[in-house]
Design a protein around this motif. Sequence first.
Motif, PDB file in Angstrom:
ATOM      1  N   LEU A 127       0.674  -1.079  -0.024  1.00 36.65           N
ATOM      2  CA  LEU A 127      -0.129   0.016   0.044  1.00 36.65           C
ATOM      3  C   LEU A 127       0.897   1.253  -0.120  1.00 36.65           C
ATOM      4  O   LEU A 127       1.738   1.338   0.995  1.00 36.65           O
ATOM      5  N   PHE A 128       0.789   2.008  -0.967  1.00 38.73           N
ATOM      6  CA  PHE A 128       1.638   3.193  -1.059  1.00 38.73           C
ATOM      7  C   PHE A 128       0.872   4.603  -0.411  1.00 38.73           C
ATOM      8  O   PHE A 128      -0.367   4.711  -0.844  1.00 38.73           O
ATOM      9  N   LEU A 129       1.472   5.014   0.479  1.00 44.98           N
ATOM     10  CA  LEU A 129       1.304   6.196   1.034  1.00 44.98           C
ATOM     11  C   LEU A 129       2.117   7.303   1.414  1.00 44.98           C
ATOM     12  O   LEU A 129       3.480   7.086   1.102  1.00 44.98           O
ATOM     13  N   ARG A 130       1.958   8.522   1.757  1.00 47.01           N
ATOM     14  CA  ARG A 130       2.731   9.557   2.052  1.00 47.01           C
ATOM     15  C   ARG A 130       3.283   9.019   3.345  1.00 47.01           C
ATOM     16  O   ARG A 130       2.846   8.410   4.193  1.00 47.01           O
ATOM     17  N   ASP A 131       4.548   9.484   3.777  1.00 44.81           N
ATOM     18  CA  ASP A 131       5.329   8.821   4.818  1.00 44.81           C
ATOM     19  C   ASP A 131       4.622   9.364   6.196  1.00 44.81           C
ATOM     20  O   ASP A 131       4.669   8.478   7.031  1.00 44.81           O
ATOM     21  N   ASP A 132       4.348  10.376   6.331  1.00 41.88           N
ATOM     22  CA  ASP A 132       3.599  10.835   7.650  1.00 41.88           C
ATOM     23  C   ASP A 132       2.199  10.115   7.765  1.00 41.88           C
ATOM     24  O   ASP A 132       1.587  10.213   8.923  1.00 41.88           O
ATOM     25  N   ASP A 133       1.601   9.415   6.841  1.00 45.28           N
ATOM     26  CA  ASP A 133       0.363   8.751   7.044  1.00 45.28           C
ATOM     27  C   ASP A 133       0.685   7.277   7.374  1.00 45.28           C
ATOM     28  O   ASP A 133      -0.436   6.660   7.752  1.00 45.28           O
ATOM     29  N   ILE A 134       1.872   6.857   7.187  1.00 47.64           N
ATOM     30  CA  ILE A 134       1.992   5.497   7.628  1.00 47.64           C
ATOM     31  C   ILE A 134       1.929   4.922   9.078  1.00 47.64           C
ATOM     32  O   ILE A 134       1.218   3.996   9.403  1.00 47.64           O
ATOM     33  N   PRO A 135       2.441   6.075  10.040  1.00 50.44           N
ATOM     34  CA  PRO A 135       2.123   5.462  11.473  1.00 50.44           C
ATOM     35  C   PRO A 135       0.847   5.318  11.588  1.00 50.44           C
ATOM     36  O   PRO A 135       0.348   4.190  12.592  1.00 50.44           O
ATOM     37  N   ASP A 136       0.046   6.136  11.418  1.00 48.71           N
ATOM     38  CA  ASP A 136      -1.620   6.343  11.635  1.00 48.71           C
ATOM     39  C   ASP A 136      -2.196   4.908  11.008  1.00 48.71           C
ATOM     40  O   ASP A 136      -3.136   4.354  11.487  1.00 48.71           O
ATOM     41  N   SER A 137      -1.785   4.686   9.581  1.00 42.34           N
ATOM     42  CA  SER A 137      -2.261   3.419   8.933  1.00 42.34           C
ATOM     43  C   SER A 137      -2.102   2.217   9.645  1.00 42.34           C
ATOM     44  O   SER A 137      -2.963   1.432   9.501  1.00 42.34           O
ATOM     45  N   VAL A 138      -0.994   2.166  10.237  1.00 49.25           N
ATOM     46  CA  VAL A 138      -0.398   0.922  10.815  1.00 49.25           C
ATOM     47  C   VAL A 138      -1.144   0.659  12.129  1.00 49.25           C
ATOM     48  O   VAL A 138      -1.652  -0.397  12.677  1.00 49.25           O
ATOM     49  N   ALA A 139      -1.208   1.871  12.810  1.00 48.48           N
ATOM     50  CA  ALA A 139      -1.796   1.909  14.150  1.00 48.48           C
ATOM     51  C   ALA A 139      -3.375   1.554  14.036  1.00 48.48           C
ATOM     52  O   ALA A 139      -3.905   0.872  15.132  1.00 48.48           O
ATOM     53  N   SER A 140      -4.089   2.088  13.193  1.00 47.34           N
ATOM     54  CA  SER A 140      -5.647   2.086  12.825  1.00 47.34           C
ATOM     55  C   SER A 140      -5.835   0.546  12.336  1.00 47.34           C
ATOM     56  O   SER A 140      -7.171   0.199  12.226  1.00 47.34           O
ATOM     57  N   GLY A 141      -4.843  -0.018  11.578  1.00 43.67           N
ATOM     58  CA  GLY A 141      -5.184  -1.356  10.989  1.00 43.67           C
ATOM     59  C   GLY A 141      -5.341  -1.302   9.440  1.00 43.67           C
ATOM     60  O   GLY A 141      -5.785  -2.396   8.844  1.00 43.67           O
ATOM     61  N   VAL A 142      -5.344   0.009   9.024  1.00 50.19           N
ATOM     62  CA  VAL A 142      -5.553   0.064   7.462  1.00 50.19           C
ATOM     63  C   VAL A 142      -4.313  -0.803   6.816  1.00 50.19           C
ATOM     64  O   VAL A 142      -4.580  -1.366   5.771  1.00 50.19           O
ATOM     65  N   ALA A 143      -3.330  -0.570   7.445  1.00 49.92           N
ATOM     66  CA  ALA A 143      -2.122  -1.321   7.050  1.00 49.92           C
ATOM     67  C   ALA A 143      -1.700  -2.354   8.041  1.00 49.92           C
ATOM     68  O   ALA A 143      -1.728  -2.116   9.286  1.00 49.92           O
ATOM     69  N   ASP A 144      -1.105  -3.705   7.958  1.00 54.78           N
ATOM     70  CA  ASP A 144      -0.852  -4.595   8.957  1.00 54.78           C
ATOM     71  C   ASP A 144       0.581  -4.331   9.495  1.00 54.78           C
ATOM     72  O   ASP A 144       0.938  -4.039  10.538  1.00 54.78           O
ATOM     73  N   VAL A 145       1.536  -3.725   8.500  1.00 52.05           N
ATOM     74  CA  VAL A 145       2.845  -3.551   9.175  1.00 52.05           C
ATOM     75  C   VAL A 145       3.298  -2.215   7.905  1.00 52.05           C
ATOM     76  O   VAL A 145       2.486  -1.987   6.992  1.00 52.05           O
ATOM     77  N   GLY A 146       4.552  -1.547   8.337  1.00 54.85           N
ATOM     78  CA  GLY A 146       4.877  -0.393   7.572  1.00 54.85           C
ATOM     79  C   GLY A 146       6.233  -0.206   7.764  1.00 54.85           C
ATOM     80  O   GLY A 146       6.826  -0.621   8.500  1.00 54.85           O
ATOM     81  N   ILE A 147       6.820   0.450   6.729  1.00 51.35           N
ATOM     82  CA  ILE A 147       8.221   0.736   6.639  1.00 51.35           C
ATOM     83  C   ILE A 147       8.339   2.315   6.447  1.00 51.35           C
ATOM     84  O   ILE A 147       7.646   2.840   5.680  1.00 51.35           O
ATOM     85  N   VAL A 148       8.952   2.838   7.686  1.00 48.84           N
ATOM     86  CA  VAL A 148       8.658   4.251   7.891  1.00 48.84           C
ATOM     87  C   VAL A 148       9.803   4.713   8.567  1.00 48.84           C
ATOM     88  O   VAL A 148      10.642   3.895   9.204  1.00 48.84           O
TER      89      VAL A 148
END
Length: 283
Positions: A46-67
Amino acid sequence: MLRIAVQSKGRLYEDSMALLAEAGIKLSSGKRTLLVPSRNFPVEILFLRDDDIPDSVASGVADVGIVGLNELLEKAKKTREVKRLGFSKCRLSLAIPKDAVYKGLEWFSGKKIATSYPGILSAFLNEKGIKADIHVITGSVEIAPGIGLADAIFDIVSSGSTLISNQLREVEVVVDSEAVLVANENLTPEKNEILEELVFRIGAVQAADSKKYILMNVPKSQLEDVLAVLPGIKSPTVMPLANDEWCSVHTVLEEKYFWEIINKLKAAGAEGILVLDIEKMIL
């Protein structure tokens, strides 16, 4: 299927995709879209803006993230840090005009500091008992002192060239940052199993980084002298050759050590030294 959030562009995107490729993950689409599945591993990117990745992982939109660790700390979202990845390294630092006299953190008392990272800066100043005016800027932070918007800045520093070009100097490093792999705290057992395999693959890639496979021919009479020079992992492999008076020695070295010991190896009797890259290494 494990969903991995990755920055959509920039250096972190390039390094993240290179790492996933080295881990054997092949994407299904040649043209990048928002969500791209893998052809050979149960993940999707899932391609996102870097500052959106922590929230997307915390909320479960993504399972893991590289940030970047800097973004993770700034957003202060509840996630599980799985692994530090060793690339996209930088630091968050305080910088002041190059001609300013600096004798310590008290310099910042009562000063206006421009930054895109008010959360990290505020926590640091509070910890140190410094009261300053934090001025939030979303871009081009480094120009703020030059145009009178601030007395100092708190920003990402890599090489330091941007600071120099803006007549600034780094005086305090607050955070050493790099790319990190983070996960949602409530992954299912199935997703955790996929994540464990992904971490295993990444570990194999990282273990091979900056290491070289070394092969050399050595007279048996001088074998002990050569082995004494080698700082390789565990015990080098010694194999017989067609000439009974010679053997072949194989080992793995940190690349940084090779040039330090090459003359010692030759002096000890090693010949035909061959240096090979290592793609993966399972420890």
